[in-house]
Write a protein that holds these residues in place. Structure first.
Motif, PDB file in Angstrom:
ATOM      1  N   SER A   1      14.755 -13.980   5.713  1.00 44.91           N
ATOM      2  CA  SER A   1      14.147 -12.659   5.867  1.00 44.91           C
ATOM      3  C   SER A   1      13.777 -12.442   7.330  1.00 44.91           C
ATOM      4  CB  SER A   1      12.911 -12.513   4.976  1.00 44.91           C
ATOM      5  OG  SER A   1      11.854 -13.317   5.437  1.00 44.91           O
ATOM      6  N   ASP A   2      13.808 -11.188   7.714  1.00 46.96           N
ATOM      7  CA  ASP A   2      13.409 -10.813   9.065  1.00 46.96           C
ATOM      8  C   ASP A   2      11.936 -10.427   9.127  1.00 46.96           C
ATOM      9  OD1 ASP A   2      15.987 -10.913  10.630  1.00 46.96           O
ATOM     10  OD2 ASP A   2      16.585  -9.688   8.915  1.00 46.96           O
ATOM     11  N   ALA A   3      11.343 -10.173   7.983  1.00 48.56           N
ATOM     12  CA  ALA A   3       9.918  -9.858   7.915  1.00 48.56           C
ATOM     13  C   ALA A   3       9.415 -10.127   6.505  1.00 48.56           C
ATOM     14  CB  ALA A   3       9.682  -8.395   8.292  1.00 48.56           C
ATOM     15  N   GLU A   4       8.129 -10.474   6.435  1.00 50.04           N
ATOM     16  CA  GLU A   4       7.495 -10.754   5.150  1.00 50.04           C
ATOM     17  C   GLU A   4       6.068 -10.246   5.202  1.00 50.04           C
ATOM     18  OE1 GLU A   4       8.027 -14.686   3.301  1.00 50.04           O
ATOM     19  OE2 GLU A   4       5.830 -14.765   3.141  1.00 50.04           O
ATOM     20  N   ARG A   5       5.636  -9.638   4.127  1.00 50.15           N
ATOM     21  CA  ARG A   5       4.271  -9.128   4.038  1.00 50.15           C
ATOM     22  C   ARG A   5       3.671  -9.431   2.679  1.00 50.15           C
ATOM     23  NH1 ARG A   5       1.375  -5.432   7.436  1.00 50.15           N
ATOM     24  NH2 ARG A   5       2.234  -5.885   9.482  1.00 50.15           N
ATOM     25  N   PHE A   6       2.413  -9.813   2.688  1.00 49.19           N
ATOM     26  CA  PHE A   6       1.641 -10.006   1.464  1.00 49.19           C
ATOM     27  C   PHE A   6       0.652  -8.864   1.359  1.00 49.19           C
ATOM     28  CE2 PHE A   6      -2.339 -11.435  -0.481  1.00 49.19           C
ATOM     29  CZ  PHE A   6      -1.883 -11.815  -1.729  1.00 49.19           C
ATOM     30  N   GLU A   7       0.562  -8.274   0.191  1.00 53.91           N
ATOM     31  CA  GLU A   7      -0.417  -7.224  -0.073  1.00 53.91           C
ATOM     32  C   GLU A   7      -1.092  -7.519  -1.401  1.00 53.91           C
ATOM     33  OE1 GLU A   7      -1.401  -4.628   1.796  1.00 53.91           O
ATOM     34  OE2 GLU A   7       0.068  -4.968   3.398  1.00 53.91           O
ATOM     35  N   ARG A   8      -2.356  -7.147  -1.472  1.00 55.98           N
ATOM     36  CA  ARG A   8      -3.143  -7.353  -2.685  1.00 55.98           C
ATOM     37  C   ARG A   8      -3.972  -6.110  -2.950  1.00 55.98           C
ATOM     38  NH1 ARG A   8      -8.042  -9.374  -4.686  1.00 55.98           N
ATOM     39  NH2 ARG A   8      -7.725 -10.760  -6.451  1.00 55.98           N
ATOM     40  N   ASN A   9      -4.039  -5.720  -4.201  1.00 61.33           N
ATOM     41  CA  ASN A   9      -4.896  -4.620  -4.609  1.00 61.33           C
ATOM     42  C   ASN A   9      -6.198  -5.242  -5.106  1.00 61.33           C
ATOM     43  OD1 ASN A   9      -6.217  -2.485  -5.800  1.00 61.33           O
ATOM     44  ND2 ASN A   9      -4.445  -1.744  -6.927  1.00 61.33           N
ATOM     45  N   PRO A  10      -7.265  -5.183  -4.311  1.00 60.01           N
ATOM     46  CA  PRO A  10      -8.510  -5.841  -4.706  1.00 60.01           C
ATOM     47  C   PRO A  10      -9.164  -5.212  -5.938  1.00 60.01           C
ATOM     48  CG  PRO A  10      -8.847  -4.556  -2.709  1.00 60.01           C
ATOM     49  CD  PRO A  10      -7.378  -4.516  -3.014  1.00 60.01           C
ATOM     50  N   THR A  11      -8.818  -3.977  -6.240  1.00 63.11           N
ATOM     51  CA  THR A  11      -9.403  -3.296  -7.384  1.00 63.11           C
ATOM     52  C   THR A  11      -8.984  -3.935  -8.702  1.00 63.11           C
ATOM     53  OG1 THR A  11      -9.347  -1.234  -6.132  1.00 63.11           O
ATOM     54  CG2 THR A  11      -9.701  -1.042  -8.490  1.00 63.11           C
ATOM     55  N   CYS A  12      -7.691  -4.298  -8.796  1.00 57.92           N
ATOM     56  CA  CYS A  12      -7.190  -4.813 -10.077  1.00 57.92           C
ATOM     57  C   CYS A  12      -6.584  -6.216  -9.972  1.00 57.92           C
ATOM     58  CB  CYS A  12      -6.155  -3.856 -10.658  1.00 57.92           C
ATOM     59  SG  CYS A  12      -4.676  -3.709  -9.650  1.00 57.92           S
ATOM     60  N   GLY A  13      -6.354  -6.700  -8.753  1.00 56.73           N
ATOM     61  CA  GLY A  13      -5.820  -8.047  -8.583  1.00 56.73           C
ATOM     62  C   GLY A  13      -4.306  -8.137  -8.461  1.00 56.73           C
ATOM     63  N   ASP A  14      -3.589  -7.002  -8.506  1.00 53.74           N
ATOM     64  CA  ASP A  14      -2.135  -7.033  -8.308  1.00 53.74           C
ATOM     65  C   ASP A  14      -1.830  -7.628  -6.936  1.00 53.74           C
ATOM     66  OD1 ASP A  14      -2.045  -5.665 -10.692  1.00 53.74           O
ATOM     67  OD2 ASP A  14      -1.239  -3.814  -9.861  1.00 53.74           O
TER      68      ASP A  14
ATOM     69  N   GLY B   1      13.542  -8.432  -1.114  1.00 51.51           N
ATOM     70  CA  GLY B   1      13.153  -9.316  -2.197  1.00 51.51           C
ATOM     71  C   GLY B   1      11.642  -9.362  -2.304  1.00 51.51           C
ATOM     72  N   TRP B   2      11.168  -9.701  -3.466  1.00 54.31           N
ATOM     73  CA  TRP B   2       9.721  -9.745  -3.659  1.00 54.31           C
ATOM     74  C   TRP B   2       9.347 -10.685  -4.802  1.00 54.31           C
ATOM     75  CZ3 TRP B   2       7.578  -7.916  -8.295  1.00 54.31           C
ATOM     76  CH2 TRP B   2       8.466  -7.229  -9.133  1.00 54.31           C
ATOM     77  N   VAL B   3       8.148 -11.190  -4.711  1.00 53.45           N
ATOM     78  CA  VAL B   3       7.528 -11.925  -5.806  1.00 53.45           C
ATOM     79  C   VAL B   3       6.113 -11.391  -5.933  1.00 53.45           C
ATOM     80  CG1 VAL B   3       8.927 -14.021  -5.627  1.00 53.45           C
ATOM     81  CG2 VAL B   3       6.834 -13.827  -4.294  1.00 53.45           C
ATOM     82  N   GLY B   4       5.623 -11.389  -7.142  1.00 52.49           N
ATOM     83  CA  GLY B   4       4.278 -10.882  -7.324  1.00 52.49           C
ATOM     84  C   GLY B   4       3.861 -10.901  -8.763  1.00 52.49           C
ATOM     85  N   SER B   5       2.633 -10.496  -8.959  1.00 54.89           N
ATOM     86  CA  SER B   5       2.092 -10.404 -10.305  1.00 54.89           C
ATOM     87  C   SER B   5       1.182  -9.194 -10.365  1.00 54.89           C
ATOM     88  CB  SER B   5       1.316 -11.674 -10.667  1.00 54.89           C
ATOM     89  OG  SER B   5       0.227 -11.846  -9.786  1.00 54.89           O
ATOM     90  N   GLY B   6       1.090  -8.642 -11.543  1.00 57.42           N
ATOM     91  CA  GLY B   6       0.226  -7.492 -11.720  1.00 57.42           C
ATOM     92  C   GLY B   6       0.671  -6.639 -12.879  1.00 57.42           C
TER      93      GLY B   6
ATOM     94  N   GLU C   1       6.480  -1.092   4.286  1.00 57.08           N
ATOM     95  CA  GLU C   1       6.147  -0.408   5.537  1.00 57.08           C
ATOM     96  C   GLU C   1       5.659  -1.412   6.585  1.00 57.08           C
ATOM     97  OE1 GLU C   1       4.253   3.835   6.399  1.00 57.08           O
ATOM     98  OE2 GLU C   1       2.879   2.481   5.339  1.00 57.08           O
ATOM     99  N   GLY C   2       4.868  -2.383   6.151  1.00 58.24           N
ATOM    100  CA  GLY C   2       4.425  -3.438   7.059  1.00 58.24           C
ATOM    101  C   GLY C   2       5.592  -4.262   7.575  1.00 58.24           C
TER     102      GLY C   2
END
Length: 152
Positions: free
Chosen positions: A29-42, A61-66, A140-141
């Motif tokens: 990957s040329d860039a990677e970003r982690f984001e979290r929604n503190p309201t619900c934990g996604d 590509g992405w990995v996540g939970s929510g 966007e990040g």
């Protein structure tokens, strides 16, 4: 939005939450970003790979939970992004953000958003907007990171 159309959009969201396009880490990957929604934990970690020597997205590509909304939204984004230039993807993100701020008003541009138009109904629920935006904010990040690395 008519009720039958709303039902189709709801079905699209549920399908994408179960059969996730782009799910999984990219080999490169040329860039990677982690984001979290503190309201619900996604949570999401999103990666972008560029076509070498261009400003065109090769893959996302992405990995996540929510919740199903955050997962489906990232899945739809993973289908939309490849092949777009960074400017085109940024424009798509801007249109998606505008739709998500609309609280269900107006008619979004399906030509720009494609299947992401399914989230128009979600915009009526303020607490769910952050869920739908999670992957898009991460993308966007990533675009900003790629731009910064290209100008360095």
């Amino acid at each position: 939005m008519t009720d039958p159309l709303a039902g189709l959009y709801q079905e699209l969201i549920l399908d994408h939450s179960k059969k996730r396009s782009g799910y999984g880490a990219l080999e490169h990957s040329d860039a990677e970003r982690f984001e979290r929604n503190p309201t619900c934990g996604d949570e999401i970690t999103l990666q972008v790979s560029m076509d070498p020597g261009t400003d065109r997205i090769a893959s996302l590509g992405w990995v996540g939970s929510g919740c199903s909304i955050s997962q489906a939204s990232a899945s739809v984004l993973a289908e939309i992004a490849p092949g777009q230039t960074m400017a085109e993807l940024q424009s798509t993100i801007d249109v998606f953000r505008e739709m998500m701020r609309s609280r269900g008003a107006g008619e979004p541009d399906e030509d720009v958003l494609g299947d992401a138009i399914a989230f128009h109904g979600v915009s009526k629920f303020v607490m769910r907007v952050k869920c739908a935006m999670l992957g898009w904010v991460a993308a966007e990040g990533c675009l900003n990171d790629v731009k910064a690395s290209q100008s360095a």
